[in-house]
Design an enzyme around this catalytic site. Structure first.
Site, mmCIF file in Angstrom:
data_model
loop_
_atom_site.group_PDB
_atom_site.id
_atom_site.type_symbol
_atom_site.label_atom_id
_atom_site.label_comp_id
_atom_site.label_asym_id
_atom_site.label_seq_id
_atom_site.Cartn_x
_atom_site.Cartn_y
_atom_site.Cartn_z
ATOM 1 N N PRO A 89 0.716 -1.399 0.008
ATOM 2 C CA PRO A 89 -0.089 0.019 -0.004
ATOM 3 C C PRO A 89 0.757 1.211 -0.062
ATOM 4 C CG PRO A 89 -0.384 -1.343 1.973
ATOM 5 C CD PRO A 89 0.573 -2.000 1.238
ATOM 6 N N ASP A 169 -8.125 0.598 -27.067
ATOM 7 C CA ASP A 169 -7.595 1.727 -27.646
ATOM 8 C C ASP A 169 -8.593 2.847 -27.308
ATOM 9 O OD1 ASP A 169 -5.441 0.780 -28.620
ATOM 10 O OD2 ASP A 169 -5.596 0.749 -30.578
HETATM 11 N N1 ADE Z 1 -0.871 -5.215 -0.098
HETATM 12 C C1 ADE Z 1 -1.768 -4.660 0.890
HETATM 13 N N2 ADE Z 1 -2.745 -3.618 0.243
HETATM 14 C C2 ADE Z 1 -2.271 -3.238 -0.974
HETATM 15 C C3 ADE Z 1 -2.574 -2.688 -2.081
HETATM 16 N N3 ADE Z 1 -3.658 -1.583 -1.799
HETATM 17 N N4 ADE Z 1 -1.741 -2.406 -3.070
HETATM 18 C C4 ADE Z 1 -0.631 -3.388 -3.309
HETATM 19 N N5 ADE Z 1 -0.164 -4.130 -2.402
HETATM 20 C C5 ADE Z 1 -1.145 -4.292 -1.153
#
Ligand code: ADE
Length: 245
Positions: A89, A169
């Site tokens: 995240p 596209d």
């Molecule tokens: N791992 C936990 N949450 C995530 C997210 N939103 N994007 C990518 N990896 C993650």
């Protein structure tokens, strides 16, 4: 050929999605390759321990560096242009533009972290990019890796048929899709827009463009940058704004 190596503690997560539809077809035609690697196989000892308590204390467990690093190293090949990507995240937000860039590499090693985190030294020294698929928290990077594989694979030449890629596209021109209808002409008393039954191809094209612009203006106005619109699109946008008030 684009090769994906997905490094995960939950390899079974991927078995069904990788064997459906376009992703399966793309693998069978040799346009992409997907390998799923169990990070636990790279953990030493009888217990194959992959996580440990955080230095400094606190809740949750941290993914140990060594098994992840060994898993990464086991997939790297000299002479292949690849990226090592951690799904987290805290990464850069994944968007179509990034999918396009990634589709140009020969190999993508996708490291699925668990939510509590991966030892920072992995990120600092063994990972090229960090990607987040959006501002919400998943249990781990697995679902995010799947999103990346799917969005990127579609952009590898040959993965989509001609018709599919032409539609792609038109979307990536930065407008939302126009509304689609199919039979019956009247559904529980609800008709299909008359114009679509008229056979006037030019008028249908104009209607579709207008509806795409209307929808984009109503739902994602930030997509409609003046400087990126053509003359006709600007005219349609003005008309949409005028008649919607
Ligand atoms: N791992 C936990 N949450 C995530 C997210 N939103 N994007 C990518 N990896 C993650």
């Amino acid at each position: 050929m684009l090769r994906f190596d997905i490094l995960t503690l939950f390899p079974d997560f991927f078995s069904s999605p990788m064997n459906q539809g376009i992703l399966m077809r793309a693998q069978n035609s040799g346009l992409i390759e997907v390998n799923v690697v169990n990070i636990r196989d790279f953990a030493p000892g009888k217990h194959r321990i992959v996580d440990d308590m955080p230095f400094g204390g606190g809740v949750g467990m941290v993914m140990k560096a060594e098994p992840v690093i060994r898993a990464i190293e086991s997939r790297k090949q000299s002479g292949i242009n690849g990226r090592v990507i951690l799904l987290t995240p805290q990464g850069e937000k994944f968007q179509q533009e990034m999918a396009r860039e990634l589709s140009g590499w020969e190999q993508l090693i996708l490291v699925c972290g668990r939510y509590e985190g991966v030892d920072e030294r992995v990120r600092d020294h063994f990972v090229d990019d960090e990607i987040s698929i959006g501002d919400y928290v998943l249990n781990g990077g697995e679902a995010a890796a799947l999103v990346v594989v799917e969005a990127v694979s579609r952009l590898v030449p040959g993965v989509l048929g001609n018709e599919e890629s032409a539609r792609n596209d038109s979307f990536s021109q930065g407008l939302l899709d126009y509304p689609q209808y199919t039979r019956p002409r009247k559904l529980r008393g609800i008709p299909v827009p008359e114009i679509l039954l008229s056979g006037h191809h030019q008028q249908i094209e104009l209607w579709r463009k207008t509806e795409a612009i209307r929808r984009t203006w109503e739902r994602r106005p930030e997509f409609l940058k003046q400087e990126e619109l053509g003359e006709e699109e600007r005219r349609i946008l003005e008309e949409v704004k005028r008649t919607n008030r």
